[in-house]
Enzyme design. Sequence first.
Site, PDB file in Angstrom:
ATOM      1  CB  SER A   1      10.801  -9.968  21.640  1.00  0.00           C
ATOM      2  OG  SER A   1      10.139  -8.690  21.575  1.00  0.00           O
TER       3      SER A   1
ATOM      4  CE  LYS B   1       6.849  -6.369  20.553  1.00  0.00           C
ATOM      5  NZ  LYS B   1       8.262  -5.806  20.970  1.00  0.00           N
TER       6      LYS B   1
ATOM      7  CE  LYS C   1      -3.998  -1.909   2.375  1.00  0.00           C
ATOM      8  NZ  LYS C   1      -5.151  -1.337   1.269  1.00  0.00           N
TER       9      LYS C   1
ATOM     10  CG  ASP D   1       4.367  -4.263  20.024  1.00  0.00           C
ATOM     11  OD1 ASP D   1       4.109  -4.931  20.616  1.00  0.00           O
ATOM     12  OD2 ASP D   1       5.375  -3.330  20.316  1.00  0.00           O
TER      13      ASP D   1
ATOM     14  CD  GLU E   1       3.422   0.314  17.507  1.00  0.00           C
ATOM     15  OE1 GLU E   1       3.149   0.965  18.655  1.00  0.00           O
ATOM     16  OE2 GLU E   1       4.622  -0.199  17.311  1.00  0.00           O
TER      17      GLU E   1
ATOM     18  CE  LYS F   1       5.330   7.082  24.454  1.00  0.00           C
ATOM     19  NZ  LYS F   1       6.177   5.531  24.541  1.00  0.00           N
TER      20      LYS F   1
ATOM     21  NE  ARG G   1       8.671  -6.132  29.060  1.00  0.00           N
ATOM     22  CZ  ARG G   1       9.210  -6.554  28.151  1.00  0.00           C
ATOM     23  NH1 ARG G   1       9.846  -7.373  28.117  1.00  0.00           N
ATOM     24  NH2 ARG G   1       8.559  -6.100  26.910  1.00  0.00           N
TER      25      ARG G   1
END
Length: 252
Positions: free
Chosen positions: A66, A62, A37, A89, A156, A129, A73
């Site tokens: 990972s 990923k 695209k 993601d 993402e 951020k 986590r």
Amino acid sequence: MNSQNQIDQLEQLKHFKNKITRFLMVYKFALDEMETKIEILKEEFHLLHDYNPIEHTKSRLKSPESMMNKLFRKGCELSLDSMKRNIKDIAGIRITCSFISDIYRISDMLRRQHDLRIIETKDYIKHPKPNGYQSLHMLVEVPVYMSDGMEHVCVEIQIRTIAMDFWASLEHKIFYKYNAAVPQHLLEELKSAADSANALDKQMEQLHREISEIKEANAASESEMIKRITISNQQFSLPSSLLDLIVEETKE
């Protein structure tokens, strides 16, 4: 362990490997769809417009390790279904632009793609951020057609300027080197560098806008000059009816 048990274990491993492979393939195909695209958009701007807002793109998938670490986590169940539900993601693509306005221009173009469904948008440009990070993040669902049916796959998309991308790359390298235990003075310098990158982006955006206005003015001026002729230092304006007549004669 007898030979039958070994065969059974081997079959189980093959089955699990096939499930993992298919799981990753679906996300890889979703990335391929998005890259196609974006390439079409780049080609369109190259052929039909005098400016291409997309500098370059980079995609990544990923690794299973990972993804497992991320589930650990987050305290989530360790399964492929859990990966799909809790990790948004797994497939990622980064689009780098020259100017801030390009970011929103590309975002709008992607929103107009009817087969994409926008799940979420996070604007870290309007709302950076605390550490200074800026980028536009979009989560989109991409339809992927496999032999056994269609799946909606989450990808993402990060859209940022060259300056934002350079800062994010530097910040990542520093955190990787210090294993997240970054000295306070470096954090302050990183924030200062982010502010400088933002100021540069705004300055370049202003220059880009001024150059565009000059080009538009020149185009308008050239159009007006075409409608005038000069003979022996005397200037004549060409009536619209005469221009229309000339155009008709040219067609014949």
